[in-house]
Design a protein around this motif. Sequence first.
Motif, short mmCIF file in Angstrom:
data_model
loop_
_atom_site.label_atom_id
_atom_site.label_comp_id
_atom_site.label_asym_id
_atom_site.label_seq_id
_atom_site.Cartn_x
_atom_site.Cartn_y
_atom_site.Cartn_z
N VAL A 85 0.86 -1.19 0.00
CA VAL A 85 0.00 0.00 0.00
C VAL A 85 0.90 1.24 0.00
N PRO A 86 0.94 1.97 -1.12
CA PRO A 86 1.78 3.17 -1.17
C PRO A 86 1.18 4.26 -0.29
N THR A 129 -1.85 9.27 -13.71
CA THR A 129 -2.35 10.35 -12.85
C THR A 129 -3.79 10.01 -12.43
N GLY A 130 -4.02 10.05 -11.14
CA GLY A 130 -5.35 9.69 -10.64
C GLY A 130 -5.58 8.20 -10.52
N SER A 131 -4.53 7.40 -10.62
CA SER A 131 -4.73 5.94 -10.58
C SER A 131 -4.70 5.38 -9.16
N GLU A 132 -4.62 6.25 -8.16
CA GLU A 132 -4.81 5.86 -6.76
C GLU A 132 -3.91 4.69 -6.33
N MET A 190 -3.79 -2.79 4.52
CA MET A 190 -4.41 -4.10 4.71
C MET A 190 -3.56 -4.84 5.74
N ALA A 191 -4.16 -5.79 6.42
CA ALA A 191 -3.46 -6.46 7.53
C ALA A 191 -2.19 -7.17 7.04
N ASP A 192 -2.21 -7.66 5.81
CA ASP A 192 -1.05 -8.41 5.31
C ASP A 192 -0.19 -7.56 4.38
N SER A 193 -0.34 -6.23 4.45
CA SER A 193 0.38 -5.38 3.48
C SER A 193 1.60 -4.71 4.10
N VAL A 194 2.53 -4.41 3.22
CA VAL A 194 3.62 -3.50 3.58
C VAL A 194 3.20 -2.11 3.13
N VAL A 195 3.17 -1.16 4.06
CA VAL A 195 2.93 0.22 3.67
C VAL A 195 4.25 0.80 3.19
N ILE A 199 3.47 15.52 -3.34
CA ILE A 199 3.23 15.54 -4.78
C ILE A 199 2.91 14.13 -5.30
N GLY A 200 3.55 13.10 -4.74
CA GLY A 200 3.24 11.74 -5.18
C GLY A 200 1.78 11.41 -4.93
N GLY A 201 1.28 11.78 -3.77
CA GLY A 201 -0.14 11.58 -3.45
C GLY A 201 -1.02 12.43 -4.36
#
Lengths: 481, 419
Positions: free
Chosen positions: A80-81, A208-211, A95-100, A153-155
């Motif tokens: 999860v970025p 751009t806008g791809s969340e 998510m519980a199994d994700s690396v942020v 800016i990345g967000g």
Amino acid sequence: MIAQYEPKPDVMARREQILAGLRLLLPPTGVIGEALRLKPYETDGLAAYRQPPLAVALPETTEQVAAVMAFCHAEGVRVVPRGAGTSLSGGALPMADSVVLGLMRMNNILDINYADRFAVVQAGVTNIGITQAVAERNFFYAPDPSSQLACMIGGNVMMNSGGAHCLRYGVTANNLLGLKIVTVQGEIIEIGGAHCDAAGYDWLGLLTGSEGQLALVTEVTVRILRSPEGQRAMLAAFDGIEVAGRCVDAIISSGIIPVALEFMDRPCIHACEAFAHAGYPMDAEAMLIIEVEGSVAEQDDLLGRIKEICRKFDPISLKVSESVEESLAIWKGRKGAFGAVGRISPDYLCMDGTIPTSQLAFVLRRIAEMSAACGLAVANVFHAGDGNLHPLIMFDANDAASFHAAETFGADILRLCVEVGGCLTGEHGVGVEKRDLMGVQFTEIELDQQRRVKSAFDPDWLLNPSKVFPLKLPAMADLPA
Amino acid sequence: MSENLVAADAEAPDTEAPATEAGLAARIRSAFESGEPLAVCGHGSKAVMLRPVQAAHTVSTRHLSGVSLYSPSELILSAGAGTKVCEIEAILAAQGQHLIAEPPDFSALYGTGGAPTVGGMVAANLAGSRRVAWGATRDHVMGLRAVAGNGEVLRAGGRVLKNVTGLDICKLLTGSHGTLAVLSEVTLKVLPAPERRATLAIVGLDPVRGVAALAAALGSPYAVSGAAYLPAEAAARMPMLAWLGGSVTLARIEDFAPSVVYRTDRLRGELASFGAGEVLDDGATRALWSAIGNVAPLALEPSGDAPEQAVWRVSVRPSAGPAVAAALAAALGARWFMDWGGGLVWIAAPATSAAHAEVARVVAAAGGVWILMRAPDSLRVAVDVIPPEVTALARISRRVKAAFDPKGILNPGRMRAGM
Ligand SMILES: Cc1cc2nc3c(=O)[nH]c(=O)nc-3n(C[C@H](O)[C@H](O)[C@H](O)COP(=O)(O)OP(=O)(O)OC[C@H]3O[C@@H](n4cnc5c(N)ncnc54)[C@H](O)[C@@H]3O)c2cc1C
């Protein structure tokens, strides 16, 4: 709690190995695994939803991002970025199994080029940071979300964020030239550059806008613009919402596109005035903030034309800012509107649908009726020129029934936006919040088409899953390898 | 121009032009089922752009025409993909509005007769001189309807000015030259047209100084909306510039009349160190920038035995424009001019693969991109007409293409060989 895809049991079981693997790739402070230190990452600007991740990785270079992505890909770990975590749609909810994968340590400005009017910045540079870096030469970066002190800016790229001045200067997508991305497999790719317009497919536009669904962004080349000679705001107050809406139409039909054209209703005016002391008209049902730019004479000319139009709609008051301080106070109220509402209600949900501006009066009336029916107050503040609404629904998060009612009210507002020809989100993104409403706007065929585009970038759906698309494991189209 | 270019002008006899979107979808569905490729066009005005398409059948959107929605106060217009751009421009002009990206008309460049359609404008992501300040067509496509390569009808975006719902399929389809889906309807953001225009023209600068002047103009607070440099040879071909006698550096301002007067004057002062500068009035400004957008300064009259000229559209960072132009003039005897403050370089040079390789080499070294805009079929099939993508991106391209057009039946080979 919002539903997400089930955590992968094998990933959960390998937590320690995964942390150890990440520690080999990043500086010692770049990997977080302790429960207490994961806490700040368990939510974003939509604080109603919380979920601690498996781990947090904080790379400092594009190469480190690539190494983490390649590792997670090989291990089948979801990523999860995260930028500043100000998403209002739960876009950065773990998510519980994700690396942020947090980009905040990549916060350097790499290049500023005034002759060619661009800047290259790392994804973790704040939105305001870009403008501050070029302000000494009277340049600026145009998109100005109200969260600009914090958001990165990345967000902004991933949410295609807008701001109060996008009527004139466009949203993020219109102000980018290039990206450096890292694919889910860990490849580094340059998209665009310091020049305009790709020759092949418009990857810049698609990303751009791809969340955070398609790739990681580590560097961004933005267009920077010369600041206008000056700008000035005026306030126009009306005793009805509809008449204010008609005035907006009349201004735009006259051929004037102000740099900003913002709308507030009575509850919002009161909340903002209490906080900003901007001299907002407390007796008004609706208020417009209208900003123009140019030399003083040009401002006078435009404001003169606008005042003349406003007068046809029986304004309660028309007030042109007389000083820089007064203009700043006017904008302080508007940019602090969400926080101001937060001071009068323990919690609020911020909606973000867009409607055709011709439907403004009808939609605001319907929102008022819904508000009365469900017993939750709502304050409206929005970008009037482009129909992007921000109803702020006030509720009490300690009361589950109140939260549920607010969510239902919000969903009804968004359905209404789509019904009148608009869309679910104008600038805050779908995230988890509006994911289950996507079927209101799109057919299943259209959603599957978008899912196939995601699959083309991310065949195993490791990148920020559970967002944007209603939960359904995609029928893996047989796309070529 | 060569025989084959002129031939593409005439509408192919087996062109089918469905009258409805449903008809278009049925036609594409049947092509999908039989696996037979289709060439896609509007009126065929850009049929000779990029690579020749190998397809026995052509499907045209020209009957999907007409403006279905125009709401001036909402700055929104929707039209069938086959609607002529000139029709839309007339409808907008009647309300004092215009197409923001100033789409050029390449029929002179291509020697084709067909009127450009709005679908073609979007499919090719056209942009004229206003690009530098106001964006390209991609920036103003708010919604699309299209038929994908399996016959499914898709909607992307909508009819509002701000929309981030889901992936931005509008941007992906814009500029995809009909290789992912066939557009059936487009919805565009439009804006009020300026009340007045003027151009400041400075005579006699060399290209590097000219681009420096344009950088100063674009970096000024006067909202310059056109910034071009024509070397003396190109300027001499333009009736409204020939009298100036030399290279010209051009900066346009468009706005309300008092602003145009004030800003032109200020800009002239700010650029005084580059030269005195003449001011061209509204009428001359209109004619001039329309000609620049349509690539008139390179206009290639049929000239007897001279070797055929190819045309490239090169996009680089503005300050790199002069060096790219100089290198190609020296190596190929190229003729050229610059728009977008130096960032867009139009190049005409002999239509040979050696010349093409040299353009590609010089532009890549400057960090830019090129499109082979015009060349005989023999060259267009033989070379990459746009720069190849790096391996990882090429893989994504193939997968995205397959996600829309699983059997590869839409305009196969138009952008890249084998895709
Ligand atoms: C008070 C307040 C006011 C706001 N006002 C506005 C406004 O006026 N206009 C507006 O448009 N928005 C506004 N927002 C919403 C929010 O600030 C924007 O969406 C912002 O762009 C998010 O940036 P961020 O750095 O916080 O990203 P995050 O919230 O951290 O992430 C946003 C999304 O992008 C992904 N992401 C982040 N960085 C990357 C990266 N480098 N690579 C890949 N994916 C990434 C995340 O996974 C997530 O899906 C506001 C929010 C708040 C709290």
